[in-house]
Design an enzyme around this catalytic site. Structure first.
Site, short mmCIF file in Angstrom:
data_model
loop_
_atom_site.label_atom_id
_atom_site.label_comp_id
_atom_site.label_asym_id
_atom_site.label_seq_id
_atom_site.Cartn_x
_atom_site.Cartn_y
_atom_site.Cartn_z
N LYS A 119 15.42 67.23 -14.74
CA LYS A 119 16.19 66.01 -15.07
C LYS A 119 17.65 66.28 -14.77
CE LYS A 119 15.42 61.91 -17.01
NZ LYS A 119 14.21 61.07 -16.98
P1 NAD Z 1 17.91 50.91 -17.84
O1 NAD Z 1 19.30 51.44 -17.76
O2 NAD Z 1 17.39 50.09 -16.72
O3 NAD Z 1 17.72 50.07 -19.21
C1 NAD Z 1 18.05 50.58 -20.47
C2 NAD Z 1 17.98 49.43 -21.46
O4 NAD Z 1 18.17 49.95 -22.79
C3 NAD Z 1 19.05 48.36 -21.24
O5 NAD Z 1 18.50 47.08 -21.50
C4 NAD Z 1 20.11 48.72 -22.30
O6 NAD Z 1 20.92 47.60 -22.68
C5 NAD Z 1 19.20 49.15 -23.44
N1 NAD Z 1 19.88 49.99 -24.44
C6 NAD Z 1 20.67 51.06 -24.22
N2 NAD Z 1 21.15 51.52 -25.40
C7 NAD Z 1 20.63 50.72 -26.37
C8 NAD Z 1 20.73 50.68 -27.79
N3 NAD Z 1 21.47 51.57 -28.44
N4 NAD Z 1 20.06 49.72 -28.46
C9 NAD Z 1 19.30 48.80 -27.81
N5 NAD Z 1 19.15 48.79 -26.45
C10 NAD Z 1 19.81 49.74 -25.76
O7 NAD Z 1 16.98 52.21 -18.09
P2 NAD Z 1 15.43 52.35 -17.81
O8 NAD Z 1 15.27 52.99 -16.48
O9 NAD Z 1 14.73 51.10 -18.14
O10 NAD Z 1 15.06 53.50 -18.87
C11 NAD Z 1 14.81 53.19 -20.24
C12 NAD Z 1 14.08 54.36 -20.87
O11 NAD Z 1 12.87 54.61 -20.13
C13 NAD Z 1 14.84 55.69 -20.87
O12 NAD Z 1 14.48 56.44 -22.00
C14 NAD Z 1 14.30 56.38 -19.62
O13 NAD Z 1 14.46 57.80 -19.66
C15 NAD Z 1 12.86 55.97 -19.70
N6 NAD Z 1 12.12 56.05 -18.44
C16 NAD Z 1 12.55 55.38 -17.33
C17 NAD Z 1 11.80 55.47 -16.16
C18 NAD Z 1 12.16 54.71 -14.90
O14 NAD Z 1 11.36 54.73 -13.95
N7 NAD Z 1 13.29 54.02 -14.85
C19 NAD Z 1 10.63 56.26 -16.13
C20 NAD Z 1 10.21 56.90 -17.29
C21 NAD Z 1 10.97 56.77 -18.45
#
Ligand code: NAD
Length: 425
Positions: A119
């Protein structure tokens, strides 16, 4: 499924701060009693193989120079090259990056993909940067970590606040350094650059698939189910669309700027079309406790780690919790949910759809032969259903939670590879 609390774990958990690396270590301690002969290798999982800290200086649009700290952690490479996303966020730390890399090791092994776990991240608020500054930051960070990444060494992907465009800049910078176009150095790229169809929505699709399977096993129908979603980014929005398309009612959503609640069901397509997200919608509330109190059947955590605290675990009305985010549930909140008989589909399987289609992208790039979206979605569905079936059987046989069962299966694969390779020299 049940909780595996023991006095050893309880004493650790009671004093633990919500440091993601501490959460991960507690999860490894919980699985150790089930690892039989492999347990002698378990310390391997508590030590990242390699962690690179880099300084990322950039010239800002106003002529000033700012320095940002970045990381790339390769937690374990026993089963193949490192795989894991890159996060741009002001709360990125080395410990958070270590934990996220470790969860990738568990996740790739749980899905039996030929990868290890890695990561990366930069401690920056990307919303304060111009497009030009963001590109410079990405390119300099890539140049700094190019010492250890590469198509057969470690392959980054998008995570919080990084996009297909950011992946394109990483691919271009790396390619300029090695002197040829290296599509396989990142996944989650734009389609024109060797990206895969289906990748953008793959993580949310995986949340839906595992949620659908878990729901059917506890007699919960998706059609008509009330769903609450924290985080409406890449993962949360794709999951919201699929649950809504399959007849569920999304009754509460929360992002970092606000909360929306409607017990009759929100119009997801209209909401996702809002350029400003939730704060752009009339009736949006501040982020207080209302989100956690809203009656729902399924709760999707798709924001950041450490969101499900014991207090929130006591409040939630959900019967099923889906961890779209990485590390969203603290270990002592896990115990509260287990005591309340609330089923948790853990991150290390629930959000594995993204890395699975990243694997498909990497395979397609190497063979220069690209598959249709239908084929990708069907393969993803099958791999996730098969993986969850094995985890479910392991959980039932050992009377353990789905999280511990996922770790049992993943750790057996990782530690078998470790043992068979032996220690060098
Ligand atoms: P993103 O940046 O597209 O979205 C994150 C979302 O979380 C946004 O809507 C943001 O406003 C919200 N957020 C952030 N802080 C917050 C808080 N304190 N309270 C409420 N909402 C909050 O990110 P993403 O890619 O959707 O990733 C989200 C999660 O999924 C992370 O933990 C990431 O590690 C995990 N993840 C992502 C992927 C991927 O393919 N993008 C794969 C596996 C896991």
């Amino acid at each position: 499924m049940s909780s595996e609390r023991g006095s050893k774990h309880l004493s650790f958990i009671e004093t633990a701060s919500p440091n993601p690396w501490s959460t991960y270590l507690a999860q490894v301690d919980r699985v150790t009693p089930y690892l039989k002969n492999r347990a002698r290798w378990v310390e391997t999982l508590k030590h990242p193989k390699r962690a690179l800290i880099v300084d990322v200086p950039i010239e800002m649009d106003d002529g000033s120079v700012r320095h940002f700290e970045g990381y790339r952690v390769q937690h374990n490479l026993s089963r193949g090259p490192g795989k894991g996303g890159i996060r741009f966020h002001p709360q990125v730390t080395l410990d958070e990056t270590k934990a996220l890399a470790a969860w990738m090791t568990i996740k790739t092994a749980a899905m039996d993909l030929p990868f290890g776990g890695a990561k990366g991240g930069v401690c920056v608020d990307p919303f304060t940067l111009s497009q030009n500054e963001l590109e410079k930051l990405t390119r300099r960070y890539t140049s700094e970590i190019s010492l250890i990444i590469g198509p057969t060494k470690d392959i980054p992907a998008p995570d919080v606040n990084t996009s297909a465009q950011v992946m394109a800049w990483i691919m271009d910078t790396y390619s300029m350094q090695v002197g040829f176009t290296a599509s396989g150095v990142v996944t989650g790229k734009p389609i024109h650059l060797g990206g895969s169809l289906g990748r953008v929505k793959a993580t949310g699709r995986g949340v839906f698939v595992t949620g659908r399977e878990a729901a059917s096993r506890i007699g919960l129908k998706i059609e008509g189910a009330k769903v609450s979603i924290q985080g409406l980014g890449n993962v949360g929005s794709a999951a919201a669309e699929l649950f809504a398309a399959n007849g569920a009612k999304v009754v509460a959503v929360q992002d970092q700027w606000g909360t929306l609640i409607d017990e009759h069901g929100l119009d997801i397509q209209t909401l996702l079309a809002q350029p400003q997200g939730i704060r752009g919608v009339k009736g949006a509330l501040a982020n207080d406790g209302a989100f956690w109190d809203t009656p729902c059947d399924i709760l999707i955590l798709a924001a950041l780690e450490s969101q499900m605290t014991p207090e929130r675990a006591r409040k939630t009305k959900a019967k099923l919790v889906l961890e779209g985010a990485n590390g969203p549930t603290l270990p002592d909140a896990d115990d509260v949910l287990a005591d309340r008989n609330i089923l948790v589909v853990p991150d290390v399987i629930c959000n594995a759809g993204g890395v699975t289609v990243s694997y498909f992208e990497w395979v397609q790039d190497f063979s220069s032969y690209f598959w249709s979206e239908e084929e990708i979605n069907a393969r993803l569905d099958k791999l996730m259903v098969d993986a969850l079936r094995k985890i479910w059987t392991c959980a039932e046989n050992n009377k353990i939670s789905l999280r511990t069962a996922t770790y049992v299966i993943a750790c057996e694969r990782i530690l078998a590879a470790r043992e068979e390779r032996g220690l060098y020299p």
